[in-house]
Design a protein around this motif. Structure first.
Motif, PDB file in Angstrom:
ATOM      1  N   PHE A  82       6.753   2.607   5.059  1.00  0.00           N
ATOM      2  CA  PHE A  82       5.512   2.155   5.110  1.00  0.00           C
ATOM      3  C   PHE A  82       4.194   2.259   4.942  1.00  0.00           C
ATOM      4  N   ALA A  83       4.146   3.441   4.190  1.00  0.00           N
ATOM      5  CA  ALA A  83       3.261   3.973   3.449  1.00  0.00           C
ATOM      6  C   ALA A  83       3.020   4.998   2.295  1.00  0.00           C
ATOM      7  N   GLN A  84       2.477   4.374   1.683  1.00  0.00           N
ATOM      8  CA  GLN A  84       3.016   5.196  -0.090  1.00  0.00           C
ATOM      9  C   GLN A  84       1.389   5.617  -0.346  1.00  0.00           C
ATOM     10  N   THR A  85       1.608   7.162  -1.610  1.00  0.00           N
ATOM     11  CA  THR A  85       0.287   7.491  -1.871  1.00  0.00           C
ATOM     12  C   THR A  85       0.967   8.276  -3.218  1.00  0.00           C
ATOM     13  N   VAL A  86       0.308   8.540  -3.941  1.00  0.00           N
ATOM     14  CA  VAL A  86       0.899   8.991  -5.539  1.00  0.00           C
ATOM     15  C   VAL A  86       0.409  10.330  -5.874  1.00  0.00           C
ATOM     16  N   ILE A 124      -1.098   7.693   4.512  1.00  0.00           N
ATOM     17  CA  ILE A 124      -0.463   8.512   3.679  1.00  0.00           C
ATOM     18  C   ILE A 124      -1.000   8.483   2.648  1.00  0.00           C
ATOM     19  N   TYR A 125      -2.230  10.051   2.277  1.00  0.00           N
ATOM     20  CA  TYR A 125      -2.464  10.128   1.009  1.00  0.00           C
ATOM     21  C   TYR A 125      -2.776  11.571   0.090  1.00  0.00           C
ATOM     22  N   TYR A 126      -2.949  11.393  -0.988  1.00  0.00           N
ATOM     23  CA  TYR A 126      -2.649  12.960  -2.158  1.00  0.00           C
ATOM     24  C   TYR A 126      -4.112  12.938  -2.187  1.00  0.00           C
ATOM     25  N   TYR A 132      -1.981  12.613   6.181  1.00  0.00           N
ATOM     26  CA  TYR A 132      -0.890  11.621   6.588  1.00  0.00           C
ATOM     27  C   TYR A 132      -1.261  11.817   8.093  1.00  0.00           C
ATOM     28  N   SER A 133      -1.133  10.315   8.862  1.00  0.00           N
ATOM     29  CA  SER A 133      -2.050  10.738  10.274  1.00  0.00           C
ATOM     30  C   SER A 133      -0.677  10.514  11.378  1.00  0.00           C
ATOM     31  N   ASP A 134      -0.296  10.583  11.910  1.00  0.00           N
ATOM     32  CA  ASP A 134       1.030   9.735  12.705  1.00  0.00           C
ATOM     33  C   ASP A 134       0.591   8.799  14.038  1.00  0.00           C
ATOM     34  N   LEU A 140      -5.021  13.417  12.689  1.00  0.00           N
ATOM     35  CA  LEU A 140      -4.690  13.544  10.451  1.00  0.00           C
ATOM     36  C   LEU A 140      -4.692  15.436  10.746  1.00  0.00           C
ATOM     37  N   TYR A 141      -3.394  14.663   9.495  1.00  0.00           N
ATOM     38  CA  TYR A 141      -2.689  16.109   8.956  1.00  0.00           C
ATOM     39  C   TYR A 141      -2.740  16.375   7.781  1.00  0.00           C
ATOM     40  N   THR A 142      -2.952  17.417   7.778  1.00  0.00           N
ATOM     41  CA  THR A 142      -2.214  18.133   6.008  1.00  0.00           C
ATOM     42  C   THR A 142      -0.883  19.066   6.076  1.00  0.00           C
ATOM     43  N   TYR A 143       0.125  18.153   4.645  1.00  0.00           N
ATOM     44  CA  TYR A 143       1.347  19.183   5.053  1.00  0.00           C
ATOM     45  C   TYR A 143       1.366  20.111   3.050  1.00  0.00           C
TER      46      TYR A 143
END
Length: 265
Positions: A82-86, A124-126, A132-134, A140-143
């Protein structure tokens, strides 16, 4: 012939932005709600999600289009991509699905599970690390190093769309509007209480843009406001290619405004 900035010109089917003419290039059509666009600048490939029907069930799929060669396809191996980031430094592609985060290798065309198990990823974002958020909580979270942690600056705030600009300012939307907040603080600035924001994006220079239903805007941090860039029809998603051309999606198509040397337009 129309010459007003940002107005689509019927004769040329393009737009004028900051005095420059951009042709309207349809990259792909007949797709159902392409959304959450992200571009890998190293390959000039745009990744996006869309609605797919399988066994009478509506699922989400992540797909890609190489903007140079126009080769395209689906990303397999992700549950409800569903969500993508680079990560533009390492050129790694991260995809959020309904059971966690995946990492995709464009050369091998393989997606492998990465982390945040049993999480339905909403956004999701880098930027220096993975955010990312759920769903449905939209926190909002960091991984980092295999560990998910609630983002302290917005610990009690729901987040729908979000990006981080070139000055570490986090822009986010929720039911109250569009806000900006410097990382490391809890001081939020309201930019717009309009509820029609559908997408946020950063260009190649880290400037923030906003996609509303029928318009694209650029964030003006001096005035804490939005400056209109151009009209669009039913905007869903927004991104920029590696030459800083606007890419947007409507309900059925993926479109790029590509700078043109056509002097008759």
């Amino acid at each position: 012939m129309l010459t007003q900035a940002g107005v689509i010109r019927e004769e040329c089917n393009g737009v004028i932005i900051d005095g420059i003419y951009y042709e309207k290039e349809v990259l792909k059509s007949d797709i159902d709600r392409p959304y959450l666009l992200a571009v890998d600048y190293s390959t000039n490939t745009v990744y996006f999600s869309y609605n797919a029907v399988m066994n009478n069930d509506v699922l989400y799929k992540t797909a890609f289009i190489n903007l140079n060669t126009k080769s395209n396809g689906d990303v397999d191996g992700v549950t409800n991509g569903f969500a993508q980031t680079v990560d533009q430094k390492t050129h790694e592609i991260y995809i959020g699905g309904s059971d966690g985060i995946y990492k995709y290798n464009h050369k091998s065309k393989k997606a492998e599970f990465f982390g945040a198990a049993d999480t339905d990823v909403w956004m999701i974002y880098y930027k220096d690390s993975l955010y990312y958020s759920d769903f449905p909580k939209q926190f909002l979270y960091t991984y980092i190093d295999g560990v998910s942690t609630r983002f302290k600056d917005l610990e009690d705030t729901k987040v729908d769309q979000f990006v981080i600009d070139n000055e570490d300012m986090l822009f986010y939307t929720n039911a109250s509007g569009l806000y900006a907040q410097k990382k490391g603080t809890k001081d939020a600035i309201l930019y717009n209480n309009n509820k029609t924001v559908r997408s946020l994006a950063t260009d190649v220079n880290g400037n923030v843009y906003v996609c509303e239903i029928d318009d694209i805007y650029k964030v003006n941090k001096e005035r804490h406001a939005l400056d209109k860039v151009t009209d669009v029809d039913d905007c869903f998603g927004l991104a920029f290619d590696n030459e800083n051309n606007i890419i947007y999606s409507d309900a059925t198509s993926l479109v790029r405004f590509k700078q043109s040397l056509n002097k008759d337009c």
